[in-house]
Write a protein that holds these residues in place. Structure first.
Motif, PDB file in Angstrom:
ATOM      1  N   ALA A   9      36.961 -18.651 -11.522  1.00  0.00           N
ATOM      2  CA  ALA A   9      37.181 -17.973 -10.235  1.00  0.00           C
ATOM      3  C   ALA A   9      36.136 -16.885 -10.005  1.00  0.00           C
ATOM      4  O   ALA A   9      35.606 -16.742  -8.892  1.00  0.00           O
ATOM      5  CB  ALA A   9      38.587 -17.383 -10.193  1.00  0.00           C
ATOM      6  N   ALA A  10      35.816 -16.123 -11.046  1.00  0.00           N
ATOM      7  CA  ALA A  10      34.811 -15.060 -10.931  1.00  0.00           C
ATOM      8  C   ALA A  10      33.430 -15.640 -10.637  1.00  0.00           C
ATOM      9  O   ALA A  10      32.665 -15.089  -9.840  1.00  0.00           O
ATOM     10  CB  ALA A  10      34.778 -14.221 -12.205  1.00  0.00           C
ATOM     11  N   GLN A  11      33.104 -16.757 -11.283  1.00  0.00           N
ATOM     12  CA  GLN A  11      31.818 -17.411 -11.051  1.00  0.00           C
ATOM     13  C   GLN A  11      31.718 -17.917  -9.608  1.00  0.00           C
ATOM     14  O   GLN A  11      30.687 -17.739  -8.954  1.00  0.00           O
ATOM     15  CB  GLN A  11      31.628 -18.575 -12.025  1.00  0.00           C
ATOM     16  CG  GLN A  11      31.461 -18.159 -13.471  1.00  0.00           C
ATOM     17  CD  GLN A  11      30.213 -17.345 -13.673  1.00  0.00           C
ATOM     18  OE1 GLN A  11      29.112 -17.751 -13.301  1.00  0.00           O
ATOM     19  NE2 GLN A  11      30.361 -16.176 -14.259  1.00  0.00           N
ATOM     20  N   THR A  12      32.772 -18.526  -9.134  1.00  0.00           N
ATOM     21  CA  THR A  12      32.774 -19.061  -7.773  1.00  0.00           C
ATOM     22  C   THR A  12      32.567 -17.945  -6.759  1.00  0.00           C
ATOM     23  O   THR A  12      31.710 -18.036  -5.873  1.00  0.00           O
ATOM     24  CB  THR A  12      34.089 -19.818  -7.487  1.00  0.00           C
ATOM     25  OG1 THR A  12      34.233 -20.856  -8.457  1.00  0.00           O
ATOM     26  CG2 THR A  12      34.092 -20.413  -6.098  1.00  0.00           C
ATOM     27  N   SER A  13      33.332 -16.878  -6.889  1.00  0.00           N
ATOM     28  CA  SER A  13      33.230 -15.746  -5.972  1.00  0.00           C
ATOM     29  C   SER A  13      31.865 -15.056  -6.082  1.00  0.00           C
ATOM     30  O   SER A  13      31.210 -14.787  -5.066  1.00  0.00           O
ATOM     31  CB  SER A  13      34.342 -14.743  -6.279  1.00  0.00           C
ATOM     32  OG  SER A  13      34.194 -13.579  -5.521  1.00  0.00           O
ATOM     33  N   GLY A  14      31.445 -14.786  -7.295  1.00  0.00           N
ATOM     34  CA  GLY A  14      30.163 -14.101  -7.501  1.00  0.00           C
ATOM     35  C   GLY A  14      28.982 -14.890  -6.985  1.00  0.00           C
ATOM     36  O   GLY A  14      28.065 -14.334  -6.371  1.00  0.00           O
ATOM     37  N   HIS A  15      29.006 -16.193  -7.188  1.00  0.00           N
ATOM     38  CA  HIS A  15      27.887 -17.002  -6.725  1.00  0.00           C
ATOM     39  C   HIS A  15      27.869 -17.149  -5.208  1.00  0.00           C
ATOM     40  O   HIS A  15      26.798 -17.250  -4.621  1.00  0.00           O
ATOM     41  CB  HIS A  15      27.864 -18.355  -7.436  1.00  0.00           C
ATOM     42  CG  HIS A  15      27.338 -18.238  -8.820  1.00  0.00           C
ATOM     43  ND1 HIS A  15      28.147 -18.248  -9.922  1.00  0.00           N
ATOM     44  CD2 HIS A  15      26.081 -18.061  -9.281  1.00  0.00           C
ATOM     45  CE1 HIS A  15      27.403 -18.082 -11.000  1.00  0.00           C
ATOM     46  NE2 HIS A  15      26.147 -17.962 -10.637  1.00  0.00           N
ATOM     47  N   GLN A  16      29.014 -17.133  -4.572  1.00  0.00           N
ATOM     48  CA  GLN A  16      29.026 -17.164  -3.109  1.00  0.00           C
ATOM     49  C   GLN A  16      28.445 -15.866  -2.553  1.00  0.00           C
ATOM     50  O   GLN A  16      27.650 -15.887  -1.612  1.00  0.00           O
ATOM     51  CB  GLN A  16      30.442 -17.393  -2.561  1.00  0.00           C
ATOM     52  CG  GLN A  16      30.465 -17.540  -1.042  1.00  0.00           C
ATOM     53  CD  GLN A  16      29.582 -18.678  -0.547  1.00  0.00           C
ATOM     54  OE1 GLN A  16      29.733 -19.816  -0.974  1.00  0.00           O
ATOM     55  NE2 GLN A  16      28.653 -18.391   0.342  1.00  0.00           N
ATOM     56  N   GLN A  17      28.822 -14.743  -3.144  1.00  0.00           N
ATOM     57  CA  GLN A  17      28.271 -13.457  -2.716  1.00  0.00           C
ATOM     58  C   GLN A  17      26.760 -13.412  -2.953  1.00  0.00           C
ATOM     59  O   GLN A  17      26.003 -12.907  -2.123  1.00  0.00           O
ATOM     60  CB  GLN A  17      28.968 -12.311  -3.444  1.00  0.00           C
ATOM     61  CG  GLN A  17      30.410 -12.144  -3.035  1.00  0.00           C
ATOM     62  CD  GLN A  17      31.155 -11.139  -3.894  1.00  0.00           C
ATOM     63  OE1 GLN A  17      30.675 -10.684  -4.930  1.00  0.00           O
ATOM     64  NE2 GLN A  17      32.358 -10.785  -3.466  1.00  0.00           N
ATOM     65  N   THR A  18      26.324 -13.948  -4.067  1.00  0.00           N
ATOM     66  CA  THR A  18      24.900 -14.003  -4.396  1.00  0.00           C
ATOM     67  C   THR A  18      24.156 -14.858  -3.385  1.00  0.00           C
ATOM     68  O   THR A  18      23.095 -14.467  -2.883  1.00  0.00           O
ATOM     69  CB  THR A  18      24.708 -14.567  -5.814  1.00  0.00           C
ATOM     70  OG1 THR A  18      25.319 -13.677  -6.743  1.00  0.00           O
ATOM     71  CG2 THR A  18      23.245 -14.735  -6.156  1.00  0.00           C
ATOM     72  N   LEU A  19      24.698 -16.013  -3.100  1.00  0.00           N
ATOM     73  CA  LEU A  19      24.070 -16.908  -2.133  1.00  0.00           C
ATOM     74  C   LEU A  19      23.942 -16.232  -0.764  1.00  0.00           C
ATOM     75  O   LEU A  19      22.895 -16.324  -0.119  1.00  0.00           O
ATOM     76  CB  LEU A  19      24.877 -18.203  -2.025  1.00  0.00           C
ATOM     77  CG  LEU A  19      24.297 -19.306  -1.149  1.00  0.00           C
ATOM     78  CD1 LEU A  19      22.898 -19.704  -1.615  1.00  0.00           C
ATOM     79  CD2 LEU A  19      25.226 -20.518  -1.175  1.00  0.00           C
ATOM     80  N   ASP A  20      24.971 -15.518  -0.353  1.00  0.00           N
ATOM     81  CA  ASP A  20      24.922 -14.794   0.921  1.00  0.00           C
ATOM     82  C   ASP A  20      23.821 -13.734   0.918  1.00  0.00           C
ATOM     83  O   ASP A  20      23.087 -13.578   1.890  1.00  0.00           O
ATOM     84  CB  ASP A  20      26.273 -14.133   1.214  1.00  0.00           C
ATOM     85  CG  ASP A  20      27.387 -15.132   1.489  1.00  0.00           C
ATOM     86  OD1 ASP A  20      27.091 -16.321   1.759  1.00  0.00           O
ATOM     87  OD2 ASP A  20      28.569 -14.719   1.427  1.00  0.00           O
ATOM     88  N   ALA A  21      23.709 -13.003  -0.192  1.00  0.00           N
ATOM     89  CA  ALA A  21      22.684 -11.960  -0.295  1.00  0.00           C
ATOM     90  C   ALA A  21      21.281 -12.552  -0.274  1.00  0.00           C
ATOM     91  O   ALA A  21      20.378 -12.038   0.394  1.00  0.00           O
ATOM     92  CB  ALA A  21      22.885 -11.146  -1.564  1.00  0.00           C
ATOM     93  N   LEU A  22      21.085 -13.645  -1.004  1.00  0.00           N
ATOM     94  CA  LEU A  22      19.771 -14.291  -1.028  1.00  0.00           C
ATOM     95  C   LEU A  22      19.386 -14.804   0.351  1.00  0.00           C
ATOM     96  O   LEU A  22      18.256 -14.596   0.809  1.00  0.00           O
ATOM     97  CB  LEU A  22      19.768 -15.435  -2.036  1.00  0.00           C
ATOM     98  CG  LEU A  22      19.833 -15.030  -3.503  1.00  0.00           C
ATOM     99  CD1 LEU A  22      20.084 -16.242  -4.381  1.00  0.00           C
ATOM    100  CD2 LEU A  22      18.566 -14.318  -3.926  1.00  0.00           C
ATOM    101  N   ARG A  23      20.310 -15.473   1.001  1.00  0.00           N
ATOM    102  CA  ARG A  23      20.028 -15.985   2.350  1.00  0.00           C
ATOM    103  C   ARG A  23      19.733 -14.855   3.320  1.00  0.00           C
ATOM    104  O   ARG A  23      18.823 -14.951   4.138  1.00  0.00           O
ATOM    105  CB  ARG A  23      21.204 -16.818   2.852  1.00  0.00           C
ATOM    106  CG  ARG A  23      21.308 -18.159   2.202  1.00  0.00           C
ATOM    107  CD  ARG A  23      22.485 -18.937   2.739  1.00  0.00           C
ATOM    108  NE  ARG A  23      22.563 -20.257   2.130  1.00  0.00           N
ATOM    109  CZ  ARG A  23      23.649 -20.986   2.087  1.00  0.00           C
ATOM    110  NH1 ARG A  23      24.781 -20.542   2.622  1.00  0.00           N
ATOM    111  NH2 ARG A  23      23.637 -22.177   1.516  1.00  0.00           N
TER     112      ARG A  23
END
Length: 177
Positions: free
Chosen positions: A146-160
């Motif tokens: 769950a932490a990986q899923t949430s963290g990677h979505q936030q990361t993807l948003d920041a990168l984009r």
């Protein structure tokens, strides 16, 4: 087992696509946390305001903290996790985010002026890490995924976001890569 494998594979794809978290850069000034005070105490001095960090520095710090979070939670997964697939995934995250950190440090060190990535975890990341430290076995595996899923979505948003609106071409390229 098939659903779990699919979920882990999906999370892995998100992980490989991202490496930072979005932060709000909308204010001109930020309050130095060391200078905060109790709002109810009228006799306390007003907080000292410091110029806001540049968007580039914020992005670099976000990416560094994201990498640090992924590495630390994944190290925990190697010891606290139960599933071989979670442990395998965790090792891939350690390798990927260690590489991302090295690339970011090389990139920012060559800038003029150089930017220094600050890998300090934000409050949410620290709370998640602390929670994961108290878990073992399948409970850990579920919380880690769950932490990986949430963290990677936030990361993807920041990168984009930075890839689209960033102000430093080399960092925009890093974000879009």
């Amino acid at each position: 087992m098939t659903i779990r494998s699919t979920f882990i594979a999906t999370t892995a794809l998100l992980a490989l696509a991202a490496c930072g978290q979005k932060q709000d850069n909308s204010s001109t000034y930020t309050t130095n946390s060391a200078d905060t005070y109790n709002q109810a105490d009228a006799s306390a001095p007003a907080p000292v305001q410091t110029p806001a960090t540049s968007a580039a520095q914020n992005f670099v710090n976000t990416a560094a903290a994201s990498d640090a979070f992924e590495i630390e939670t994944s190290r925990l997964a190697l010891t606290n996790g139960a599933s071989a697939s979670v442990k395998s995934y965790a090792q891939k995250m350690i390798d990927a985010h260690t590489g991302s950190t090295a690339k970011l440090k090389t990139l920012t060190g060559g800038m003029n002026p150089a930017l220094t990535p600050d890998a300090t975890l934000n409050a949410q990341q620290q709370a998640t890490l602390d929670q994961l430290k108290s878990l073992k076995g399948t409970a850990f595996d579920q919380a880690y995924i769950a932490a990986q899923t949430s963290g990677h979505q936030q990361t993807l948003d920041a990168l984009r976001g930075y890839a689209t609106t960033g102000d430093v071409p080399a960092l925009k390229s890093f974000a879009s890569g």
